[in-house]
Every structure is written in structure tokens, then in C-alpha cells.
Design an enzyme around this catalytic site. Structure first.
Site, mmCIF file in Angstrom:
data_model
loop_
_atom_site.group_PDB
_atom_site.id
_atom_site.type_symbol
_atom_site.label_atom_id
_atom_site.label_comp_id
_atom_site.label_asym_id
_atom_site.label_seq_id
_atom_site.Cartn_x
_atom_site.Cartn_y
_atom_site.Cartn_z
ATOM 1 N N ASN A 9 0.996 -1.153 0.080
ATOM 2 C CA ASN A 9 -0.039 -0.193 0.101
ATOM 3 C C ASN A 9 0.905 1.308 0.009
ATOM 4 O O ASN A 9 1.483 1.644 1.069
ATOM 5 C CB ASN A 9 -0.875 -0.154 0.974
ATOM 6 N N LYS A 11 0.118 4.204 -0.415
ATOM 7 C CA LYS A 11 -0.625 5.377 0.342
ATOM 8 C C LYS A 11 -0.174 6.736 -0.406
ATOM 9 O O LYS A 11 -0.313 6.588 -1.957
ATOM 10 C CB LYS A 11 -0.006 5.741 1.973
ATOM 11 N N HIS A 95 -9.325 1.477 5.270
ATOM 12 C CA HIS A 95 -8.044 1.802 6.025
ATOM 13 C C HIS A 95 -8.219 2.657 7.195
ATOM 14 O O HIS A 95 -8.915 3.588 6.958
ATOM 15 C CB HIS A 95 -6.809 2.232 5.076
ATOM 16 N N GLU A 97 -6.520 5.110 7.936
ATOM 17 C CA GLU A 97 -6.299 6.749 7.441
ATOM 18 C C GLU A 97 -7.279 6.999 6.844
ATOM 19 O O GLU A 97 -7.765 8.486 6.862
ATOM 20 C CB GLU A 97 -4.924 6.446 6.675
ATOM 21 N N GLU A 167 -5.125 -4.483 10.846
ATOM 22 C CA GLU A 167 -3.836 -3.505 11.088
ATOM 23 C C GLU A 167 -4.136 -2.764 12.281
ATOM 24 O O GLU A 167 -4.853 -1.773 12.236
ATOM 25 C CB GLU A 167 -3.865 -2.258 10.079
ATOM 26 N N GLY A 173 3.204 2.467 10.867
ATOM 27 C CA GLY A 173 4.150 3.619 10.704
ATOM 28 C C GLY A 173 4.904 3.797 11.771
ATOM 29 O O GLY A 173 5.852 5.015 11.841
ATOM 30 N N SER A 213 3.933 -1.942 10.155
ATOM 31 C CA SER A 213 5.225 -1.902 10.684
ATOM 32 C C SER A 213 5.778 -3.499 10.048
ATOM 33 O O SER A 213 6.627 -3.904 10.824
ATOM 34 C CB SER A 213 5.752 -1.644 11.706
ATOM 35 N N GLY A 235 5.254 1.260 4.544
ATOM 36 C CA GLY A 235 6.444 1.870 4.368
ATOM 37 C C GLY A 235 7.647 1.017 3.500
ATOM 38 O O GLY A 235 8.338 1.283 2.540
HETATM 39 P P1 13P Z 1 3.228 0.631 7.581
HETATM 40 O O1 13P Z 1 3.631 -0.822 6.921
HETATM 41 O O2 13P Z 1 4.256 1.680 6.981
HETATM 42 O O3 13P Z 1 3.352 0.476 9.188
HETATM 43 O O4 13P Z 1 1.711 0.775 7.206
HETATM 44 C C1 13P Z 1 1.036 -0.261 7.427
HETATM 45 C C2 13P Z 1 0.058 0.149 6.588
HETATM 46 O O5 13P Z 1 -0.975 0.893 6.813
HETATM 47 C C3 13P Z 1 -0.706 -0.750 5.307
HETATM 48 O O6 13P Z 1 -1.725 -0.524 4.756
#
Ligand code: 13P
Length: 251
Positions: A9, A11, A95, A97, A167, A173, A213, A235
Site C-alpha cells: 500500500n 499510500k 483503511h 487513515e 492493522e 508507521g 510495520s 513503508g
Molecule cells: P506501515 O507498513 O508503514 O506500518 O503501514 C501499514 C499500513 O497501513 C498498510 O496499509
């Protein structure tokens, strides 16, 4: 048999040019993906050009969100047929976010789930608790409620298309991954919820990804857990080398 789904992802990251450079390098080094499924979810602007590059490869293309109407006066929205038109077979829905910054409620998530499935997209429905909710001992209740609300009215026949991504918000993150034991426990809870809602055949078939993460150095131990069927990676999916290592997790 649940085939692990390793998904990146991106983002709100990467221009078209950066996305193309990533995909060219990634495909050149990808190698054999037998027994696993690989998915990239770039920003909307890169979907069409990346579909061209991914054609003929084993890597699938997905969106990070979708709107729940097919067309009409909905400024800024992109519908399931539009995503299919540019080569998407998957879309992330709900998600954290989106829930935090864009107002996606459980009800909206549910509408998007229905629309995605009706439009021929496989939805990856993301669920997860905050740190205060976990500390208060409410993580399971929160996640089960999100799963139930998001799947409301989804018929059994459509459930094999559905992927769930657990998640935990505090792990996104932050570098602060859930321990394999904690992740496995929540995945088992989610699978049990699917069993209650749809019976054991569906509970056994639906893939449940872990996200938060996921990195090259923790993917193997997470993927070793019985109920973890893949990873939704933020990430670490932005760099070819680290995403390749995650895709090629060692069983
Ligand atoms: P990270 O891998 O950066 O922690 O993000 C996870 C995420 O939100 C994937 O959708």
C-alpha cells in the site's frame, strides 16, 4: 488452501515516473512467485500507467479506496467500474487513515464493500484498534464490531472474494509491530467471527492479512502464524529491495 497475499500500500507516495521505475526494477528481480500472490496499490494517478507495465506479470493491481456509487455527481470520487477499467482487481476499503482523515465510518465501509463486490473488485477490508482501546482491553470487541459492521449484508457467495486486513493502528508507521502471538490471537478471533457469521468453509477460505510495520526482519515470524495469510505493507513496500524480501518471505 489460503494463498498468502503480499500487498504493498503505497499510500500518498510516488509520482507516475517513480512508480514506473519501481515496477520495472521490481519485475526484473521478482522471480518465481509460486504459492503466493503479489499486489501493488499505488495512488490513483499511477494506476493506468502501472497496469500497462504489469500486464503479463504475476503482480496484481489494486486501489487504496473506492467510492460506493457507479457514476454521477460525486466530485472527486472514483467508482468500481472506473477502477476495473484501469486494471484493478483489488481495492483496499476502510483503511484506518481513511477512517481517521476522510470520515469513513463502518456504514460507509459497508457500502463500499457491497459496491466493490458488485463491481467485480476483491475488497481488502481493513480493521484495527487504537492503542488506548488495546490498553483498555477492548481490542477484540472493537475489531469484531468492525468486521461485523463492514460485512453486514454481504452474502456467503461473495465472501470468497473478500480479504480482511488486521492493522492495529498503533503499529502503523511506528516500527512497533504486534508480536506474532498478539497478531495470531486477533487473527484467530477474526476467523472465529467469520465462522459464526458464515460457517467453517468460509472461515477457512477467507484470507486475513496482517499490517502494521511489516518489515524484512519480521515478516517470516508473522507469516509463520497459522491464521496470518499475508501482509499489507506500507513503508517497506516503497523500496524494491525490502518489498521483494517481504514477497519472498521464508516459510
Ligand atoms: P506501515 O507498513 O508503514 O506500518 O503501514 C501499514 C499500513 O497501513 C498498510 O496499509
Amino acid at each position: 488452501m489460503r494463498i498468502p497475499l503480499l500487498a504493498g500500500n503505497w499510500k500518498c507516495n510516488k509520482t507516475v515516473g517513480e512508480g514506473e521505475a519501481f515496477v520495472q526494477e521490481f519485475l526484473a528481480q521478482l522471480g518465481d512467485t509460486t504459492g503466493r500472490e503479489v499486489l501493488i496499490c499505488p495512488p490513483l494517478t499511477a494506476l493506468y500507467p502501472l497496469d500497462k507495465l504489469l500486464a503479463g506479470s504475476t503482480v496484481a493491481l489494486g486501489a487504496q479506496d473506492v467510492f460506493y456509487e457507479e457514476s454521477g455527481a460525486y466530485t472527486g470520487a472514483v467508482s468500481p467500474p472506473m477502477l476495473r477499467d484501469v486494471g484493478c482487481t483489488y481495492t483496499i476499503i476502510g483503511h484506518s487513515e481513511r477512517r481517521q482523515y476522510f470520515g469513513d465510518t463502518d456504514e460507509i465501509v459497508n457500502k463500499k464493500m457491497h459496491a466493490a463486490l458488485a463491481g467485480g473488485l476483491k475488497p481488502i477490508m481493513a480493521v484495527g484498534e487504537t492503542k488506548p482501546q488495546r490498553d483498555a482491553g477492548r481490542a477484540e470487541d472493537i475489531v469484531v464490531a468492525q468486521v461485523r459492521a463492514g460485512l453486514a449484508g454481504i452474502p456467503t457467495e461473495q465472501m470468497e472474494q473478500v480479504v480482511i486486513a488486521y492493522e492495529p493502528i498503533w503499529a502503523i508507521g511506528t516500527g512497533d509491530t504486534a508480536t506474532p502471538d498478539d497478531a495470531q490471537a486477533m487473527h484467530a478471533t477474526i476467523r472465529n467471527t467469520l465462522n459464526v457469521l458464515y460457517g467453517s468453509a468460509i472461515a477457512d477460505a477467507v484470507r486475513i492479512q496482517y499490517g502494521g510495520s511489516v518489515k524484512p526482519d519480521n515478516v517470516d515470524e508473522l507469516m509463520a502464524c497459522a491464521d496470518i495469510d499475508g501482509a499489507l505493507v506500507g513503508g517497506a513496500s516503497l523500496k524494491v529491495e525490502s518489498f521483494l524480501r517481504i514477497v519472498h518471505f521464508v516459510e
